[in-house]
Design an enzyme around this catalytic site. Structure first.
Site, PDB file in Angstrom:
ATOM      1  N   SER A   1       0.854  -1.182   0.000  1.00 47.94           N
ATOM      2  CA  SER A   1       0.000   0.000   0.000  1.00 47.94           C
ATOM      3  C   SER A   1       0.891   1.233   0.000  1.00 47.94           C
ATOM      4  CB  SER A   1      -0.896   0.007   1.238  1.00 47.94           C
ATOM      5  OG  SER A   1      -0.105   0.333   2.370  1.00 47.94           O
ATOM      6  N   LYS A   2       0.265   2.383  -0.010  1.00 43.06           N
ATOM      7  CA  LYS A   2       1.017   3.644  -0.077  1.00 43.06           C
ATOM      8  C   LYS A   2       2.002   3.792   1.078  1.00 43.06           C
ATOM      9  CE  LYS A   2      -2.023   6.534  -2.764  1.00 43.06           C
ATOM     10  NZ  LYS A   2      -3.226   7.298  -2.595  1.00 43.06           N
TER      11      LYS A   2
END
Ligand code: GLU
Length: 475
Positions: free
Chosen positions: A240-241
């Site tokens: 994820s980010k």
């Protein structure tokens, strides 16, 4: 083989999506199949044109060309609806007039699936009453009636898959506002486009039994399914980010080459079966095989991406790198901009420095010292090779300059001169090369000194030596 990549335009092209695209595209190229791009834009609230653009741009940057499309899922809405109505007419689906809230509550109390409560209510209502209400304009959803038994299919990655139909809800296929739902739209579109292989992320695995049931109910031939495992961050959690850049475009900006990105993405969940890692596009297409898609999740290792990029950079012809470096250095006032326009000079420079760079950004950084109008001197280098023994440094620079004076300006001739001088002085060549390197590049390390000499040319070498001598004296 007809394959597709079917992104929802709810964001930029992220590495997970790009990996799915790469797998489908490699399979299509390997087997002479067709690769289709379908934008799944039916979620009106979350889809937008800017995201669609970003996805198309990301794919174009990667060089993943689609043979058909882009098609837009929203173009097929009438067909999706017609298919829902056909299932209704054939008794494979039913009208659901129930109140969602009340159904949920009853399901909770009776500890059963809400869709089974809705089915009970529909059955209690009976077909005639349902017909009457529909004609009177009472809104209803259409639900697919999941048959008894179990649903099996073969997955290219996971093998035999079995799902008990008791666990599959009677999914709504047409909402009461007459919009089709995702699972129906996907099946309808894939069948309509003659898709033979659906390769997508593991996150869709729970949709597949529902889709398989819809294929069968609609009488469409089923494609082969393959679900690719998730990509994890280095901490083992789903990528994820939090883990850093996840947009393909960010890697483009950092100076990753598209061929390196494809190579890297291909190895996320696939292996050629030998110990190769650096692979050209041709090698990937040749080796790619759905049978070798791994069951296990793979880790997104940015170090490996940089390493692979360095390998691709090293084999990339310099003339194809010039523009990348120009764009990065153009307009920087400390640099002699006219040198950027000298194509032959730029190519020679890049050929020499590229083996030491891992990204285009690094390559640009390493090109900078050669373009500087005024050199910047690294403190450590000055200290070690000039300041420790300034008299020796001055003497050596002076003699080297004299030795080069009427030399033929080629790598070989310059090397011969320098080595002859070292011999004459009774010192190792390094004793001459180190202070010279500081004068020419300002740095401790650089490409081979004779390459540096050739790239800078006679005049700039002599200017930089003069400047170096001045600096040593001043200090
Ligand atoms: N639109 C879906 C997504 O972006 C993919 C659907 C599919 O591949 O079947 O996750």
């Amino acid at each position: 083989m007809r394959l597709r990549f079917a992104p929802s335009p709810t964001g930029y092209l992220h590495v997970g999506g790009a990996r799915t695209a790469v797998f489908n595209w490699l399979l299509a190229r390997k087997h002479g199949g067709v690769f289709i791009l379908r934008i799944e834009d039916t979620d009106r609230d979350r889809s937008n044109e800017e995201h669609t653009r970003a996805i198309l741009d990301g794919m174009s940057w990667l060089g993943i060309h689609w043979d058909e499309g882009p098609h837009f899922q929203s173009e097929g809405v009438e067909r999706h609806k017609a298919e829902a109505l056909r299932l209704l007419a054939e008794g494979k689906a039913y009208r659901d007039f129930s109140d969602a809230e009340a159904v949920r509550e009853e399901a909770r109390v009776r500890d059963m699936h809400p869709s089974r409560v809705a089915r009970e209510q529909a059955e209690a209502l009976g077909p005639e009453e349902a017909e009457r209400r529909a004609e009177a304009g009472v809104p209803f959803a259409i639900r697919f009636r999941v048959p008894d038994g179990e649903t099996r299919f073969h997955d290219l990655v996971h093998g035999e898959m079995r799902f008990g139909n008791d666990d599959i809800d009677d999914l709504v296929i047409l909402r009461s506002d007459r919009t089709p739902v995702y699972n129906l739209a996907v099946v309808s579109d894939d069948a309509n486009m003659g898709i033979t292989h659906v390769i997508r992320g593991d996150d869709h695995l729970s949709n597949t039994p529902k889709q398989v049931l819809l294929y069968r109910a609609l009488g469409f031939p089923e494609p082969v399914f393959g679900h690719v495992p998730l990509i994890l961050g280095e901490d083992g959690k789903r990528l994820s980010k939090r883990h850093g850049a996840t947009a393909v475009g960010e890697y483009a900006d950092e100076g990753i080459l598209p061929e390196a990105m494809i190579n890297f993405l291909a190895l996320l969940g696939w292996s050629p079966g030998d110990d190769r890692e650096f692979m050209t596009l041709e090698e990937l297409i040749d080796a790619f095989d759905a049978e070798r898609i791994l069951k296990k999740s793979s880790v997104f290792d940015t170090e490996k991406l940089s390493w692979l990029n360095g390998k691709h950079l090293a084999v990339k012809p310099s003339d194809q790198l010039v523009d990348h470096i120009r764009t990065r250095l153009r307009g920087q006032s400390s640099l002699r901009q006219e040198l950027l326009d000298d194509q032959a000079w730029m190519e020679t420079l890049l050929a020499v420095i590229k083996p030491r760079a891992r990204t285009l950004d690094e390559l640009a950084d390493q090109a900078r010292p050669f373009l500087l109008s005024d050199l910047a001197y690294e403190e450590k280098a000055v200290e070690k090779y000039w300041r420790k023994d300034p008299d020796a440094a001055l003497d050596r620079l002076g003699r080297v300059a004299a030795a080069f004076e009427d030399a033929d300006w080629s790598k070989e001739a310059l090397e011969e001169r320098l080595r002859a001088l070292a011999e004459e002085m009774g010192v190792g060549a390094g004793k001459l090369i180190h202070p010279l390197r500081v004068a020419l590049t300002g740095n401790m390390a650089s490409p081979g000194i004779f390459d540096v000499l050739v790239i800078l040319g006679r005049d700039r070498v002599s200017e930089r030596i003069v400047e170096g001598v001045k600096r040593i004296r001043e200090a």
